[in-house]
Design a protein around this motif. Sequence first.
Motif, PDB file in Angstrom:
ATOM      1  N   ASP A  39       0.839  -1.199   0.000  1.00 23.99           N
ATOM      2  CA  ASP A  39       0.000   0.000   0.000  1.00 23.99           C
ATOM      3  C   ASP A  39       0.880   1.256   0.000  1.00 23.99           C
ATOM      4  O   ASP A  39       0.650   2.206  -0.746  1.00 23.99           O
ATOM      5  CB  ASP A  39      -0.904  -0.034   1.235  1.00 23.99           C
ATOM      6  CG  ASP A  39      -1.926   1.091   1.246  1.00 23.99           C
ATOM      7  OD1 ASP A  39      -2.265   1.592   0.161  1.00 23.99           O
ATOM      8  OD2 ASP A  39      -2.392   1.466   2.330  1.00 23.99           O
ATOM      9  N   GLY A  40       1.919   1.248   0.836  1.00 21.36           N
ATOM     10  CA  GLY A  40       2.801   2.411   0.929  1.00 21.36           C
ATOM     11  C   GLY A  40       3.516   2.707  -0.379  1.00 21.36           C
ATOM     12  O   GLY A  40       3.673   3.865  -0.768  1.00 21.36           O
ATOM     13  N   ALA A  41       3.965   1.650  -1.064  1.00 27.00           N
ATOM     14  CA  ALA A  41       4.649   1.858  -2.349  1.00 27.00           C
ATOM     15  C   ALA A  41       3.702   2.471  -3.370  1.00 27.00           C
ATOM     16  O   ALA A  41       4.081   3.372  -4.143  1.00 27.00           O
ATOM     17  CB  ALA A  41       5.188   0.525  -2.851  1.00 27.00           C
ATOM     18  N   GLN A  42       2.455   2.013  -3.370  1.00 27.23           N
ATOM     19  CA  GLN A  42       1.496   2.582  -4.314  1.00 27.23           C
ATOM     20  C   GLN A  42       1.150   4.035  -3.970  1.00 27.23           C
ATOM     21  O   GLN A  42       0.959   4.861  -4.863  1.00 27.23           O
ATOM     22  CB  GLN A  42       0.229   1.730  -4.322  1.00 27.23           C
ATOM     23  CG  GLN A  42       0.423   0.390  -5.027  1.00 27.23           C
ATOM     24  CD  GLN A  42      -0.834  -0.087  -5.704  1.00 27.23           C
ATOM     25  OE1 GLN A  42      -1.887  -0.110  -5.093  1.00 27.23           O
ATOM     26  NE2 GLN A  42      -0.724  -0.473  -6.960  1.00 27.23           N
ATOM     27  N   SER A 151       7.991  -4.461  -3.040  1.00 28.43           N
ATOM     28  CA  SER A 151       7.477  -4.031  -1.744  1.00 28.43           C
ATOM     29  C   SER A 151       6.239  -4.847  -1.377  1.00 28.43           C
ATOM     30  O   SER A 151       5.147  -4.302  -1.227  1.00 28.43           O
ATOM     31  CB  SER A 151       7.142  -2.531  -1.799  1.00 28.43           C
ATOM     32  OG  SER A 151       6.695  -2.085  -0.546  1.00 28.43           O
ATOM     33  N   PRO A 152       6.409  -6.178  -1.226  1.00 26.57           N
ATOM     34  CA  PRO A 152       5.244  -6.989  -0.845  1.00 26.57           C
ATOM     35  C   PRO A 152       4.738  -6.596   0.535  1.00 26.57           C
ATOM     36  O   PRO A 152       5.508  -6.145   1.386  1.00 26.57           O
ATOM     37  CB  PRO A 152       5.798  -8.419  -0.848  1.00 26.57           C
ATOM     38  CG  PRO A 152       7.270  -8.265  -0.660  1.00 26.57           C
ATOM     39  CD  PRO A 152       7.643  -6.975  -1.324  1.00 26.57           C
ATOM     40  N   GLY A 153       3.466  -6.768   0.739  1.00 29.07           N
ATOM     41  CA  GLY A 153       2.840  -6.248   1.951  1.00 29.07           C
ATOM     42  C   GLY A 153       3.405  -6.774   3.247  1.00 29.07           C
ATOM     43  O   GLY A 153       3.459  -6.059   4.244  1.00 29.07           O
ATOM     44  N   PHE A 154       3.888  -8.040   3.252  1.00 31.74           N
ATOM     45  CA  PHE A 154       4.286  -8.641   4.527  1.00 31.74           C
ATOM     46  C   PHE A 154       5.604  -8.104   5.067  1.00 31.74           C
ATOM     47  O   PHE A 154       5.957  -8.388   6.209  1.00 31.74           O
ATOM     48  CB  PHE A 154       4.363 -10.168   4.389  1.00 31.74           C
ATOM     49  CG  PHE A 154       5.412 -10.664   3.418  1.00 31.74           C
ATOM     50  CD1 PHE A 154       6.755 -10.663   3.756  1.00 31.74           C
ATOM     51  CD2 PHE A 154       5.053 -11.138   2.176  1.00 31.74           C
ATOM     52  CE1 PHE A 154       7.710 -11.133   2.863  1.00 31.74           C
ATOM     53  CE2 PHE A 154       5.995 -11.591   1.265  1.00 31.74           C
ATOM     54  CZ  PHE A 154       7.337 -11.586   1.617  1.00 31.74           C
ATOM     55  N   VAL A 155       6.365  -7.364   4.262  1.00 32.39           N
ATOM     56  CA  VAL A 155       7.687  -6.940   4.748  1.00 32.39           C
ATOM     57  C   VAL A 155       7.591  -5.845   5.799  1.00 32.39           C
ATOM     58  O   VAL A 155       8.559  -5.589   6.521  1.00 32.39           O
ATOM     59  CB  VAL A 155       8.612  -6.478   3.608  1.00 32.39           C
ATOM     60  CG1 VAL A 155       8.839  -7.599   2.629  1.00 32.39           C
ATOM     61  CG2 VAL A 155       8.085  -5.239   2.915  1.00 32.39           C
ATOM     62  N   GLY A 156       6.440  -5.160   5.884  1.00 34.34           N
ATOM     63  CA  GLY A 156       6.354  -4.153   6.929  1.00 34.34           C
ATOM     64  C   GLY A 156       5.220  -3.176   6.729  1.00 34.34           C
ATOM     65  O   GLY A 156       4.233  -3.455   6.058  1.00 34.34           O
ATOM     66  N   GLY A 161       6.969   0.852   2.926  1.00 29.75           N
ATOM     67  CA  GLY A 161       6.627   0.819   1.509  1.00 29.75           C
ATOM     68  C   GLY A 161       6.946   2.133   0.815  1.00 29.75           C
ATOM     69  O   GLY A 161       7.408   2.155  -0.329  1.00 29.75           O
ATOM     70  N   ASN A 162       6.706   3.253   1.499  1.00 32.18           N
ATOM     71  CA  ASN A 162       7.093   4.555   0.948  1.00 32.18           C
ATOM     72  C   ASN A 162       8.585   4.572   0.639  1.00 32.18           C
ATOM     73  O   ASN A 162       9.021   5.031  -0.418  1.00 32.18           O
ATOM     74  CB  ASN A 162       6.789   5.673   1.950  1.00 32.18           C
ATOM     75  CG  ASN A 162       5.317   5.845   2.249  1.00 32.18           C
ATOM     76  OD1 ASN A 162       4.955   6.256   3.344  1.00 32.18           O
ATOM     77  ND2 ASN A 162       4.447   5.553   1.300  1.00 32.18           N
ATOM     78  N   ARG A 163       9.379   4.077   1.588  1.00 29.84           N
ATOM     79  CA  ARG A 163      10.835   4.112   1.417  1.00 29.84           C
ATOM     80  C   ARG A 163      11.274   3.195   0.272  1.00 29.84           C
ATOM     81  O   ARG A 163      12.143   3.548  -0.528  1.00 29.84           O
ATOM     82  CB  ARG A 163      11.532   3.682   2.710  1.00 29.84           C
ATOM     83  CG  ARG A 163      13.042   3.823   2.638  1.00 29.84           C
ATOM     84  CD  ARG A 163      13.695   3.489   3.963  1.00 29.84           C
ATOM     85  NE  ARG A 163      13.692   2.076   4.252  1.00 29.84           N
ATOM     86  CZ  ARG A 163      14.625   1.219   3.813  1.00 29.84           C
ATOM     87  NH1 ARG A 163      15.608   1.670   3.060  1.00 29.84           N
ATOM     88  NH2 ARG A 163      14.567  -0.049   4.127  1.00 29.84           N
ATOM     89  N   LEU A 164      10.654   2.016   0.177  1.00 25.40           N
ATOM     90  CA  LEU A 164      11.023   1.095  -0.898  1.00 25.40           C
ATOM     91  C   LEU A 164      10.649   1.669  -2.260  1.00 25.40           C
ATOM     92  O   LEU A 164      11.358   1.453  -3.250  1.00 25.40           O
ATOM     93  CB  LEU A 164      10.328  -0.259  -0.673  1.00 25.40           C
ATOM     94  CG  LEU A 164      10.808  -1.021   0.579  1.00 25.40           C
ATOM     95  CD1 LEU A 164       9.949  -2.258   0.805  1.00 25.40           C
ATOM     96  CD2 LEU A 164      12.273  -1.409   0.443  1.00 25.40           C
TER      97      LEU A 164
END
Length: 453
Positions: A39-42, A151-156, A161-164
Amino acid sequence: MDPVRKVDFDSEACGSQTPKSKPCPRPKPGEAAGGCSFDGAQITLLPIMDAAHLVHGPIACAGNSWESRGTLSSGPSLSQYGFATDLNDSDIIFGGEKKLKESIDYIAGRFAPPAIFVYSTCVTALIGEDMDAVCKEAGDRLGIPVIPVNSPGFVGSKNLGNRLAGDALLQYVIGTGEPEPETPLGVNLIGEYNIAGEMWDIEKLMNSAGISVTSRITGDARYQEITWAHRARVNMVVCSRALLGLAREMESRYGIPFFEGSFYGAKETTYSLRQMAYLMNDREMERRVDRLTEREESRLAQDLRPYRKILKGKKAVLYTGGVKSWSVISALKELGVQVVGVGTNKSTEDDVRRIADRVGDDTEYIPEGGASRILKTVRERKADIMIAGGRNMYVAMKEQIPFIDINQERHKAYAGYEGLLRLAKELTYSLANPIWKLAASSAPWDKEVPYDR
């Protein structure tokens, strides 16, 4: 106010590019409830409006927060398309790389985007899809950037996700293009997502002072402008936690100075504009900024006068996260509103320190979410209004508490001088709405004289 360069920041907040000595904390069960890494990456990349965004995973992942954010576009709308490879049971067993390749080919042939971002999900990461190889082969064959976002969801959490996503921009996008010779070089706005059109107000303000926006990372952005972000003279990190590592790495690689700032409230807006001019080392620009900010603050003071009379002394509970957890406090204080409770569950230690600088000792910190905890604070502190995300709106309505949506789903822009005026109006309209008096009155059947006589 003299501009001061800020160099101290929290490297533990998943913003550092060198987390070896202080790694990001291990994910905890339930940590992704407020948004996972996918979600954060998106959140970070979907505002690149002319690019295609392909989710490699089951169709349910594509619906995760899709179109639920208020980030707006002034032109292209391709990023609003919900592309997904729609993996099924068979694909999970035998692999989905063929489907991914076919999806990339379809998007490139049908829409001819300048770039395609491909997002991994929990499913494709767990079954070991070699997404990087598929993207590289497709990019070489099609002649357009096909960028893997691992940035799969389970990593954090959402912040990770923003950072990735910032890592992906740094690795595959920034530095791959050059601006036209006549393009004015100025400031990159990092972590500003054009929620409800805030980017447009900010850009208009900057242009009034003669400051150009080189790259928008990523609110209402176009892919090409991010490729030449390395030519900017200054980076401003608008969201303190999300892409701090990106700004730090750009300073290391390209020598671009950066600072953290906000546009919520007149004082924060003035500070940010002055800091831009100061770091650009342009005395004439500093003078223009001084004239502009003085004029805008004077005009704003006149416009706010009737609203300040109503808002002075009102108490608010603020439940949001990140930069808003402290910068909105500044804006509310300028309006005469006292913050008696503030959420800190999505705030870094640096955010909490900034909150402490802006509130009194009697302000209650709300470290964990939950409607009951927010309501408890509202009642105990006798707050007049709740300022929070949209998910808390119905709680406020049921409890007959005036409410303002401050998070990403909102439809009002509160950044800059005009934004502060809008915030004052919305607060006043919510507090003075006659529905609260009506809702607090007894029902007709509970009155002594029946309503039908």
